[in-house]
Each structure stands twice: as structure tokens, then as C-alpha cells.
Design a protein around this motif. Structure first.
Motif: not given
Length: 244
Positions: A26-30, A183-191, A205-213
Motif C-alpha cells: 500500500v502506497e502512502a496516501g492511497e 473516509i474521503r475527508r480522513i484521507a484528505g488529511r494525508g492518512i 467509490s473509494l479505492s484506488q486499488h482493490l484486492l479480493v481474498l
């Protein structure tokens, strides 16, 4: 460099392989989403990453370049990795403010009492809990408010990464929409956010990358649209007949 990296991580309970050789980064900021049917190992994966309540049997878990696999939950939290849980967890006999304040004791930054109280109030207000509710017992809150309290408690820790375990479960459609915006606002804080959810539209609606288990192993990973169109993912969610 990835903020979080897993290589060949596994966890078994007797003969059951709950997590079986999982690798991803997972990259920082995503915002990175994790999906999968019931029993696919999603929450167990969160448990071994955070050390709550157990670590991995094997494999490497690296956070910000440092190996954390096998460390205790509080030591991992103090490195800047926080989480929420599937069920709305709180100390019901304590007030809303007291619950959120406790999160600071697990954070990486120690601060004077006055500053800690200010940070707690800011975290509660940020997630939408009004000042009038600070003195209420946590057990009096609605399901959605308790989920917001979990988020505030985690945010108060000042984490670099936040792991959210099914934040949309048991919520109404308007509450789910409000959760997406929060959650978008939390991510906007750089988390950086690692997110488990059953609701694929929520993840999309939220993910840049998706993993399925599926059955503890990685079934598919990549761009969300290509992942959910993968025939193996469709079959895992709907079954062979319905997929056809």
C-alpha cells in the motif's frame, strides 16, 4: 517506497489456513480496498497486521520500512498504525469524550493534558459528533455514532495509516453515504487507508486499488473495475450458476 508491505503472510488455526501466503503493498496516501466473501480471511489479515490479538505464523510485514510482524499491538499502534473493528467497540460506561481520549494513550505522540483534551475534541468534532454529546455515555449512541466514535478514537492517535474493518456494516443508505464522505475527508488529511468491506459499491467509490481474498488467498488484485469484472471474483461472490 510502500508505506505497508506484506510478503507471503500466513496464519493458521489448526488445519484451517485463515490467511495463506498473502502479499501486497500500500502506497502512502492511497485508499486500498480489500473485499471477499464471508470467511475469506479479511479480518484475520487485519489482526495479523496490527498484532490485535495475534501476529502472523510466517511472512514479512513491513510498515514504513520497519518489520512489525510479531510486535505487540500497542507497539505497532505507537508506530502510527491504527484500526477499527467490525463491531462497534467502545467502553460503554465511559463518556464519548473519555473513550476518544483513551486513544491518545496509544498514539506515537505524547502531549500535555490540555493539548490532549484539545486534540480529542477536534477528533470528535471532525467525525461529526457535536459538543453536546461529549458527556454522553458511549453505550447510549446509535450504531452510526458508535462507528464515528471508533474513528475519532483512532484519529486522535494521529496515525499515518488507518485500517477500517467493514465501516458500512449495519448502516442505512444515508449513513453509508455519510461514511464515504467521512473516509474521503480522513484521507484528505494525508492518512493512508486500508479498507475492508463487503459492499463492493462502497469499495469502488473509494479505492484506488482493490484486492479480493478467497479462502485465505489473494484471488485478484489491481484496478477496482478490472478486479470486479474478473470471472473468478464474480464466481466467488455469486457462485458458478449465477455468474453464468
Amino acid at each position: 517506497m510502500a508505506l505497508l508491505e506484506l510478503v507471503d503472510v500466513a496464519k493458521s488455526f489448526g488445519s484451517l489456513k485463515a490467511v495463506d501466503g498473502v502479499s501486497f503493498s500500500v502506497e502512502a496516501g492511497e485508499i486500498f480496498g480489500i473485499a471477499g466473501p464471508n470467511g475469506s480471511g479479511k479480518s484475520t489479515l487485519f489482526n495479523v497486521i496490527t498484532g490485535i490479538p495475534f501476529g502472523p505464523d510466517r511472512g514479512m510485514i513491513r510498515f514504513d520500512g520497519e518489520e512489525i510482524g510479531g510486535l505487540s499491538g500497542n507497539r505497532i499502534a505507537r508506530r502510527g498504525l491504527a484500526r477499527t473493528f467490525q463491531r462497534e467497540t467502545s467502553f460503554d460506561g465511559l463518556t464519548v469524550f473519555e473513550n476518544a481520549l483513551m486513544g491518545l494513550s496509544f498514539g506515537a505522540t505524547k502531549m500535555p493534558a490540555a493539548q490532549a483534551h484539545e486534540a480529542t475534541a477536534e477528533a470528535l468534532t471532525f467525525v461529526g459528533i457535536d459538543f453536546a454529546s461529549f458527556g454522553r455515555l458511549a453505550g447510549e449512541l446509535s450504531v452510526y455514532q458508535r462507528k464515528c466514535l471508533m474513528l475519532a478514537t483512532a484519529i486522535a492517535m494521529k496515525p499515518r495509516m488507518l485500517l477500517l474493518d467493514e465501516p458500512a456494516s449495519s448502516l442505512t443508505k444515508p449513513e453509508i453515504e455519510a461514511s464515504v464522505e467521512l473516509i474521503r475527508r480522513i484521507a484528505g488529511r494525508g492518512i493512508t487507508i486500508l479498507l475492508i468491506e463487503h459492499v463492493l459499491t462502497f469499495l469502488m467509490s473509494l479505492s484506488q486499488h482493490l484486492l479480493v481474498l478467497n479462502q485465505g488467498s489473494v484471488l485478484a488484485m489491481g484496478a477496482p473495475r478490472s478486479v470486479i469484472e474478473d470471472p473468478r471474483v464474480i464466481e466467488a461472490y455469486l457462485g458458478t450458476r449465477r455468474a453464468a
